[in-house]
Design a protein around this motif. Structure first.
Motif, PDB file in Angstrom:
ATOM      1  N   ARG A 120       7.780  93.023  14.817  1.00  0.00           N
ATOM      2  CA  ARG A 120       6.559  93.573  15.399  1.00  0.00           C
ATOM      3  C   ARG A 120       5.336  93.131  14.612  1.00  0.00           C
ATOM      4  O   ARG A 120       5.286  93.296  13.387  1.00  0.00           O
ATOM      5  CB  ARG A 120       6.601  95.103  15.420  1.00  0.00           C
ATOM      6  N   PRO A 121       4.334  92.602  15.307  1.00  0.00           N
ATOM      7  CA  PRO A 121       3.063  92.319  14.631  1.00  0.00           C
ATOM      8  C   PRO A 121       2.304  93.620  14.426  1.00  0.00           C
ATOM      9  O   PRO A 121       2.633  94.645  15.032  1.00  0.00           O
ATOM     10  CB  PRO A 121       2.342  91.406  15.626  1.00  0.00           C
ATOM     11  N   PRO A 122       1.284  93.609  13.604  1.00  0.00           N
ATOM     12  CA  PRO A 122       0.501  94.845  13.392  1.00  0.00           C
ATOM     13  C   PRO A 122      -0.330  95.184  14.620  1.00  0.00           C
ATOM     14  O   PRO A 122      -0.607  94.314  15.457  1.00  0.00           O
ATOM     15  CB  PRO A 122      -0.397  94.475  12.200  1.00  0.00           C
ATOM     16  N   PRO A 123      -0.729  96.453  14.782  1.00  0.00           N
ATOM     17  CA  PRO A 123      -1.620  96.845  15.880  1.00  0.00           C
ATOM     18  C   PRO A 123      -2.929  96.061  15.802  1.00  0.00           C
ATOM     19  O   PRO A 123      -3.371  95.726  14.692  1.00  0.00           O
ATOM     20  CB  PRO A 123      -1.843  98.344  15.637  1.00  0.00           C
ATOM     21  N   PRO A 124      -3.562  95.751  16.934  1.00  0.00           N
ATOM     22  CA  PRO A 124      -3.187  96.161  18.293  1.00  0.00           C
ATOM     23  C   PRO A 124      -2.298  95.165  19.014  1.00  0.00           C
ATOM     24  O   PRO A 124      -2.017  95.300  20.184  1.00  0.00           O
ATOM     25  CB  PRO A 124      -4.555  96.240  18.981  1.00  0.00           C
ATOM     26  N   GLN A 173      10.250  97.667   9.934  1.00  0.00           N
ATOM     27  CA  GLN A 173       9.156  96.962   9.283  1.00  0.00           C
ATOM     28  C   GLN A 173       9.562  96.524   7.876  1.00  0.00           C
ATOM     29  O   GLN A 173      10.145  97.302   7.112  1.00  0.00           O
ATOM     30  CB  GLN A 173       7.919  97.858   9.204  1.00  0.00           C
ATOM     31  N   ALA A 174       9.267  95.263   7.554  1.00  0.00           N
ATOM     32  CA  ALA A 174       9.457  94.771   6.193  1.00  0.00           C
ATOM     33  C   ALA A 174       8.153  94.912   5.417  1.00  0.00           C
ATOM     34  O   ALA A 174       7.074  95.080   5.994  1.00  0.00           O
ATOM     35  CB  ALA A 174       9.906  93.315   6.218  1.00  0.00           C
ATOM     36  N   GLU A 175       8.260  94.831   4.113  1.00  0.00           N
ATOM     37  CA  GLU A 175       7.070  94.891   3.272  1.00  0.00           C
ATOM     38  C   GLU A 175       6.215  93.646   3.522  1.00  0.00           C
ATOM     39  O   GLU A 175       6.688  92.517   3.363  1.00  0.00           O
ATOM     40  CB  GLU A 175       7.476  94.939   1.792  1.00  0.00           C
ATOM     41  N   PRO A 176       4.955  93.829   3.949  1.00  0.00           N
ATOM     42  CA  PRO A 176       4.115  92.649   4.223  1.00  0.00           C
ATOM     43  C   PRO A 176       3.655  91.985   2.930  1.00  0.00           C
ATOM     44  O   PRO A 176       3.592  92.625   1.877  1.00  0.00           O
ATOM     45  CB  PRO A 176       2.930  93.239   4.995  1.00  0.00           C
ATOM     46  N   PRO A 177       3.336  90.711   2.976  1.00  0.00           N
ATOM     47  CA  PRO A 177       2.770  90.043   1.798  1.00  0.00           C
ATOM     48  C   PRO A 177       1.416  90.650   1.447  1.00  0.00           C
ATOM     49  O   PRO A 177       0.792  91.327   2.266  1.00  0.00           O
ATOM     50  CB  PRO A 177       2.618  88.584   2.257  1.00  0.00           C
ATOM     51  N   PRO A 178       0.926  90.403   0.252  1.00  0.00           N
ATOM     52  CA  PRO A 178      -0.396  90.912  -0.129  1.00  0.00           C
ATOM     53  C   PRO A 178      -1.488  90.401   0.817  1.00  0.00           C
ATOM     54  O   PRO A 178      -1.413  89.275   1.312  1.00  0.00           O
ATOM     55  CB  PRO A 178      -0.595  90.357  -1.550  1.00  0.00           C
ATOM     56  N   ALA A 179      -2.488  91.221   1.063  1.00  0.00           N
ATOM     57  CA  ALA A 179      -3.553  90.878   2.002  1.00  0.00           C
ATOM     58  C   ALA A 179      -4.305  89.620   1.580  1.00  0.00           C
ATOM     59  O   ALA A 179      -4.779  88.854   2.417  1.00  0.00           O
ATOM     60  CB  ALA A 179      -4.520  92.047   2.138  1.00  0.00           C
ATOM     61  N   GLU A 180      -4.374  89.377   0.269  1.00  0.00           N
ATOM     62  CA  GLU A 180      -5.112  88.191  -0.181  1.00  0.00           C
ATOM     63  C   GLU A 180      -4.422  86.895   0.244  1.00  0.00           C
ATOM     64  O   GLU A 180      -5.064  85.844   0.345  1.00  0.00           O
ATOM     65  CB  GLU A 180      -5.307  88.208  -1.698  1.00  0.00           C
ATOM     66  N   TYR A 193       0.981  83.052   4.783  1.00  0.00           N
ATOM     67  CA  TYR A 193       1.172  84.494   4.959  1.00  0.00           C
ATOM     68  C   TYR A 193       2.362  84.774   5.880  1.00  0.00           C
ATOM     69  O   TYR A 193       3.236  85.584   5.560  1.00  0.00           O
ATOM     70  CB  TYR A 193      -0.094  85.129   5.525  1.00  0.00           C
ATOM     71  N   PHE A 194       2.408  84.070   7.026  1.00  0.00           N
ATOM     72  CA  PHE A 194       3.495  84.319   7.966  1.00  0.00           C
ATOM     73  C   PHE A 194       4.827  83.790   7.437  1.00  0.00           C
ATOM     74  O   PHE A 194       5.884  84.352   7.741  1.00  0.00           O
ATOM     75  CB  PHE A 194       3.170  83.712   9.329  1.00  0.00           C
ATOM     76  N   SER A 195       4.801  82.724   6.650  1.00  0.00           N
ATOM     77  CA  SER A 195       6.041  82.241   6.033  1.00  0.00           C
ATOM     78  C   SER A 195       6.611  83.291   5.082  1.00  0.00           C
ATOM     79  O   SER A 195       7.821  83.560   5.078  1.00  0.00           O
ATOM     80  CB  SER A 195       5.782  80.933   5.278  1.00  0.00           C
ATOM     81  N   LEU A 196       5.743  83.891   4.278  1.00  0.00           N
ATOM     82  CA  LEU A 196       6.189  84.945   3.361  1.00  0.00           C
ATOM     83  C   LEU A 196       6.672  86.176   4.119  1.00  0.00           C
ATOM     84  O   LEU A 196       7.678  86.807   3.737  1.00  0.00           O
ATOM     85  CB  LEU A 196       5.040  85.331   2.424  1.00  0.00           C
ATOM     86  N   LEU A 197       5.958  86.525   5.217  1.00  0.00           N
ATOM     87  CA  LEU A 197       6.354  87.687   6.014  1.00  0.00           C
ATOM     88  C   LEU A 197       7.743  87.490   6.605  1.00  0.00           C
ATOM     89  O   LEU A 197       8.606  88.383   6.529  1.00  0.00           O
ATOM     90  CB  LEU A 197       5.337  87.920   7.128  1.00  0.00           C
ATOM     91  N   ILE A 198       7.977  86.321   7.194  1.00  0.00           N
ATOM     92  CA  ILE A 198       9.282  86.046   7.804  1.00  0.00           C
ATOM     93  C   ILE A 198      10.385  86.032   6.751  1.00  0.00           C
ATOM     94  O   ILE A 198      11.498  86.507   6.994  1.00  0.00           O
ATOM     95  CB  ILE A 198       9.221  84.717   8.585  1.00  0.00           C
TER      96      ILE A 198
END
Length: 321
Positions: free
Chosen positions: A42-46, A74-81, A90-95
């Motif tokens: 799931r992506p973040p809202p919206p 939900q997995a732990e997302p990467p840092p916002a920076e 960012y998406f590589s780390l998220l996956i």
């Protein structure tokens, strides 16, 4: 004969989910004993709302009975920076963070062994602007785009998205004062849009696109020429090929980069307006080239076509492994 199950894990965006589902449906048409599981990140809202709506529609279709949709925890997302540095990384780390969750879902969830309206408008008269689930622009660029649309006089359907880390706001707060009121009889600004359905409508005449591969393939399939505006990842390579090799797109910019960048300059309204008038022109010979390319794509999916044969070999490889 026992069932055979395939598992797909599309990237966390509705565009990737749609293309995965369409491919899954093609496989199900070919193989009676096949079942497919699609694991949803799931992506973040919206952005998650459009995914829920699509899954609901797909599940009610006849093919949906042989597709199992599972929403992953939900997995732990990467840092916002990391997002500010590079959306690709960012998406590589998220996956990567989802790998153990995906593995557990596959083990635990085996199958049992058993849209905005453009109706009534003239053919090829609407300009569709959409930049994917993750494509967005800063307010100064949105203002330039709005000016170009208003000055061009074309009918338009404009899908506007927000950054992952931004609060959604009203379109009136992003666009020039009075723009929506002045263009209400020929234009629509919306959030998520059912892209494939819009391409299939005869009123759609051109597509302003970030040139990701899903959007490119869908646009060419339906014979809709593209005004290129790549934002990140492989899109700049795709855009170059569309204009210089395939001649199915009009060039607008190849230098733009999403988010703050020393290498990005806003595209000016007058440049965009000129490109819009070019691509929406019914006499532009590019229209015939894109239509012909769409016919080639359709033949490739017919029996003995190149894509038909490739899908067969793909499935044979799975059976032999």
């Amino acid at each position: 004969m026992s069932k055979l199950e395939l598992v797909f894990v599309p990237a966390p965006a509705v565009g990737h989910l749609v293309s995965t589902c369409k491919f899954a449906e093609k496989l199900l048409d070919r193989v009676e004993r096949l079942c497919i599981t699609i694991l949803i990140i799931r992506p973040p809202p919206p952005w998650d709302v459009s995914i829920d709506a699509y899954i609901k529609r797909s599940s009610s279709a006849p093919e949906g009975r042989r597709i199992q949709y599972i929403t992953l925890p939900q997995a732990e997302p990467p840092p916002a920076e990391e997002l500010a540095k590079s959306i690709e990384n960012y998406f590589s780390l998220l996956i990567a963070n989802y790998r153990p969750i995906v593995k557990e879902a596959i083990i635990s969830n085996k199958w049992p062994d058993s849209n905005p309206k453009i109706i009534g408008l003239p053919p090829s008269s609407v300009l569709f602007l959409c930049f994917g689930s993750a494509g967005f622009f800063e307010p100064p660029q949105l203002i330039e785009m709005a000016i170009a649309l208003e000055e061009s006089g074309v009918r338009f359907l404009w899908s506007i998205r927000w950054p992952v880390d931004a609060e959604p706001t009203k379109f009136e707060n992003l666009l020039p004062e009075g723009f929506l009121e002045r263009t209400k009889n020929r234009g629509i600004a919306c959030g998520w849009a059912p892209q494939v359905n819009i391409f299939a409508h005869e009123a759609t005449g051109a597509f302003v696109s970030h040139c990701d591969w899903n959007s490119t393939a869908e646009s060419v399939w339906h014979g809709v020429p593209i005004l290129r505006w790549p934002l990140y990842a492989e899109q700049h390579v795709n855009a170059f090929q569309l204009v210089n090799d395939l001649e199915t797109a009009v060039k607008l910019t190849l230098d733009y980069r999403m988010r703050k960048s020393d290498y990005r300059e806003n595209v000016k309204a007058e440049d965009m307006e000129k490109s819009i008038r070019c691509i929406i022109d019914s006499e532009n010979p590019m229209r015939k080239r894109v239509k012909a390319m769409g016919e080639i794509c359709r033949k490739a999916l017919m029996e003995s076509g190149s894509s038909f044969n490739s899908m067969g070999r793909f499935f044979e490889t799975i059976l032999d492994s």
